[in-house]
Design a protein around this motif. Structure first.
Motif, PDB file in Angstrom:
ATOM      1  N   SER A   1       0.845  -1.192   0.000  1.00 22.97           N
ATOM      2  CA  SER A   1       0.000   0.000   0.000  1.00 22.97           C
ATOM      3  C   SER A   1       0.880   1.241   0.000  1.00 22.97           C
ATOM      4  CB  SER A   1      -0.920   0.018   1.229  1.00 22.97           C
ATOM      5  OG  SER A   1      -0.155   0.117   2.410  1.00 22.97           O
ATOM      6  N   GLY A   2       0.269   2.374  -0.330  1.00 21.05           N
ATOM      7  CA  GLY A   2       0.937   3.655  -0.192  1.00 21.05           C
ATOM      8  C   GLY A   2       1.651   4.165  -1.422  1.00 21.05           C
ATOM      9  N   ALA A   3       2.191   5.338  -1.267  1.00 16.59           N
ATOM     10  CA  ALA A   3       2.804   6.071  -2.369  1.00 16.59           C
ATOM     11  C   ALA A   3       4.141   5.495  -2.829  1.00 16.59           C
ATOM     12  CB  ALA A   3       2.989   7.541  -1.974  1.00 16.59           C
ATOM     13  N   GLU A   4       4.742   4.614  -2.031  1.00 20.55           N
ATOM     14  CA  GLU A   4       6.040   4.029  -2.420  1.00 20.55           C
ATOM     15  C   GLU A   4       5.905   2.634  -3.019  1.00 20.55           C
ATOM     16  OE1 GLU A   4       8.853   5.836  -2.475  1.00 20.55           O
ATOM     17  OE2 GLU A   4       7.520   7.465  -1.845  1.00 20.55           O
ATOM     18  N   GLN A   5       4.679   2.210  -3.276  1.00 20.04           N
ATOM     19  CA  GLN A   5       4.414   0.937  -3.945  1.00 20.04           C
ATOM     20  C   GLN A   5       3.696   1.245  -5.257  1.00 20.04           C
ATOM     21  OE1 GLN A   5       5.527  -1.955  -2.924  1.00 20.04           O
ATOM     22  NE2 GLN A   5       6.256  -1.274  -0.932  1.00 20.04           N
ATOM     23  N   TYR A   6       3.886   0.387  -6.253  1.00 21.18           N
ATOM     24  CA  TYR A   6       3.417   0.701  -7.603  1.00 21.18           C
ATOM     25  C   TYR A   6       2.744  -0.485  -8.264  1.00 21.18           C
ATOM     26  CZ  TYR A   6       6.995   4.060  -6.467  1.00 21.18           C
ATOM     27  OH  TYR A   6       7.738   5.005  -5.808  1.00 21.18           O
ATOM     28  N   ASP A   7       1.894  -0.185  -9.228  1.00 23.01           N
ATOM     29  CA  ASP A   7       1.326  -1.192 -10.113  1.00 23.01           C
ATOM     30  C   ASP A   7       1.395  -0.684 -11.541  1.00 23.01           C
ATOM     31  OD1 ASP A   7       0.673  -3.049  -8.163  1.00 23.01           O
ATOM     32  OD2 ASP A   7      -1.459  -2.561  -8.129  1.00 23.01           O
ATOM     33  N   ILE A   8       1.558  -1.605 -12.472  1.00 16.62           N
ATOM     34  CA  ILE A   8       1.490  -1.307 -13.895  1.00 16.62           C
ATOM     35  C   ILE A   8       0.136  -1.818 -14.348  1.00 16.62           C
ATOM     36  CG2 ILE A   8       2.517  -1.739 -16.161  1.00 16.62           C
ATOM     37  CD1 ILE A   8       5.166  -2.337 -14.591  1.00 16.62           C
ATOM     38  N   VAL A   9      -0.725  -0.916 -14.798  1.00 13.91           N
ATOM     39  CA  VAL A   9      -2.112  -1.277 -15.080  1.00 13.91           C
ATOM     40  C   VAL A   9      -2.481  -0.935 -16.526  1.00 13.91           C
ATOM     41  CG1 VAL A   9      -2.833  -1.119 -12.664  1.00 13.91           C
ATOM     42  CG2 VAL A   9      -2.885   0.932 -14.073  1.00 13.91           C
ATOM     43  N   PHE A  10      -3.688  -1.312 -16.918  1.00 10.76           N
ATOM     44  CA  PHE A  10      -4.170  -1.066 -18.282  1.00 10.76           C
ATOM     45  C   PHE A  10      -3.192  -1.607 -19.321  1.00 10.76           C
ATOM     46  CE2 PHE A  10      -6.243   2.472 -15.903  1.00 10.76           C
ATOM     47  CZ  PHE A  10      -7.554   2.127 -16.134  1.00 10.76           C
ATOM     48  N   ASN A  11      -2.708  -2.826 -19.094  1.00 10.74           N
ATOM     49  CA  ASN A  11      -1.768  -3.481 -20.027  1.00 10.74           C
ATOM     50  C   ASN A  11      -0.527  -2.653 -20.294  1.00 10.74           C
ATOM     51  OD1 ASN A  11      -3.113  -5.973 -20.513  1.00 10.74           O
ATOM     52  ND2 ASN A  11      -4.631  -4.851 -21.716  1.00 10.74           N
ATOM     53  N   GLY A  12      -0.041  -1.963 -19.279  1.00 11.47           N
ATOM     54  CA  GLY A  12       1.192  -1.190 -19.402  1.00 11.47           C
ATOM     55  C   GLY A  12       0.997   0.246 -19.806  1.00 11.47           C
ATOM     56  N   ALA A  13      -0.222   0.676 -20.052  1.00 15.50           N
ATOM     57  CA  ALA A  13      -0.471   2.054 -20.474  1.00 15.50           C
ATOM     58  C   ALA A  13      -0.378   3.048 -19.323  1.00 15.50           C
ATOM     59  CB  ALA A  13      -1.836   2.175 -21.142  1.00 15.50           C
ATOM     60  N   VAL A  14      -0.498   2.557 -18.089  1.00 10.09           N
ATOM     61  CA  VAL A  14      -0.475   3.447 -16.919  1.00 10.09           C
ATOM     62  C   VAL A  14       0.349   2.802 -15.806  1.00 10.09           C
ATOM     63  CG1 VAL A  14      -1.886   4.601 -15.155  1.00 10.09           C
ATOM     64  CG2 VAL A  14      -2.771   4.358 -17.476  1.00 10.09           C
ATOM     65  N   ILE A  15       1.166   3.623 -15.163  1.00 13.18           N
ATOM     66  CA  ILE A  15       1.848   3.220 -13.932  1.00 13.18           C
ATOM     67  C   ILE A  15       1.334   4.139 -12.837  1.00 13.18           C
ATOM     68  CG2 ILE A  15       4.046   2.988 -12.717  1.00 13.18           C
ATOM     69  CD1 ILE A  15       5.368   2.559 -15.468  1.00 13.18           C
ATOM     70  N   GLN A  16       0.822   3.533 -11.776  1.00 14.25           N
ATOM     71  CA  GLN A  16       0.285   4.301 -10.658  1.00 14.25           C
ATOM     72  C   GLN A  16       0.905   3.822  -9.360  1.00 14.25           C
ATOM     73  OE1 GLN A  16      -4.033   3.651 -11.975  1.00 14.25           O
ATOM     74  NE2 GLN A  16      -4.179   5.483 -10.689  1.00 14.25           N
ATOM     75  N   ASN A  17       1.046   4.764  -8.407  1.00 17.62           N
ATOM     76  CA  ASN A  17       1.394   4.292  -7.080  1.00 17.62           C
ATOM     77  C   ASN A  17       0.111   3.831  -6.406  1.00 17.62           C
ATOM     78  OD1 ASN A  17       0.145   6.551  -5.816  1.00 17.62           O
ATOM     79  ND2 ASN A  17       2.089   7.614  -5.564  1.00 17.62           N
ATOM     80  N   LEU A  18       0.242   3.121  -5.324  1.00 11.77           N
ATOM     81  CA  LEU A  18      -0.934   2.523  -4.711  1.00 11.77           C
ATOM     82  C   LEU A  18      -1.774   3.527  -3.935  1.00 11.77           C
ATOM     83  CD1 LEU A  18       0.275  -1.043  -3.746  1.00 11.77           C
ATOM     84  CD2 LEU A  18      -0.550  -0.123  -5.920  1.00 11.77           C
ATOM     85  N   ALA A  19      -1.324   4.780  -3.892  1.00 12.99           N
ATOM     86  CA  ALA A  19      -2.150   5.862  -3.371  1.00 12.99           C
ATOM     87  C   ALA A  19      -3.028   6.431  -4.489  1.00 12.99           C
ATOM     88  CB  ALA A  19      -1.281   6.952  -2.762  1.00 12.99           C
TER      89      ALA A  19
END
Length: 123
Positions: free
Chosen positions: A50-68
């Motif tokens: 969780s939080g701003a220092e963890q990340y996911d690559i979503v939308f088949n790589g079109a978006v990288i977001q932190n978990l915040a």
């Protein structure tokens, strides 16, 4: 798809233990998926991420977001790309869907009607 999730869309206990251990050792665990961030947050929570220092690559790589939820990188489709996808859809007789971090569009009339019905019944 059989990489992280089992056929029942769950993280198997051994996989969960391994990923939690890796995270505790300082290894970044980053989920990569075709889903939006909201579609994988329960798995992040299960893994203790969780939080701003963890990340996911979503939308088949079109978006990288932190978990915040902050978008760190996105590759948006422009109008020319959109028209190319519509031409492809018409030529191949398949349904295409377009999704952003805020909304979902579809050219599939049956799906859009079903989504409107579902939205109306949940409100």
């Amino acid at each position: 798809d059989g990489t992280l999730l089992s056929s029942s869309n769950t993280i198997l206990p051994e996989t969960e233990r391994t990923l939690k251990e890796a995270s505790m050792q300082g290894i970044k665990v980053v989920l990569a998926t075709g889903r939006p961030l909201s579609g994988v947050m329960s798995y992040n929570k299960q893994l203790g991420l969780s939080g701003a220092e963890q990340y996911d690559i979503v939308f088949n790589g079109a978006v990288i977001q932190n978990l915040a939820g902050r978008v760190l990188m996105n590759q948006e489709m422009n109008y020319r790309d959109f028209n190319a996808m519509l031409r492809l859809q018409r030529l191949s007789h398949v349904d295409v869907h377009f999704e952003t971090t805020k909304c979902f569009w579809t050219c599939d009339r049956d799906l859009s009607v079903q989504m409107q019905i579902n939205a109306a019944t949940t409100n």
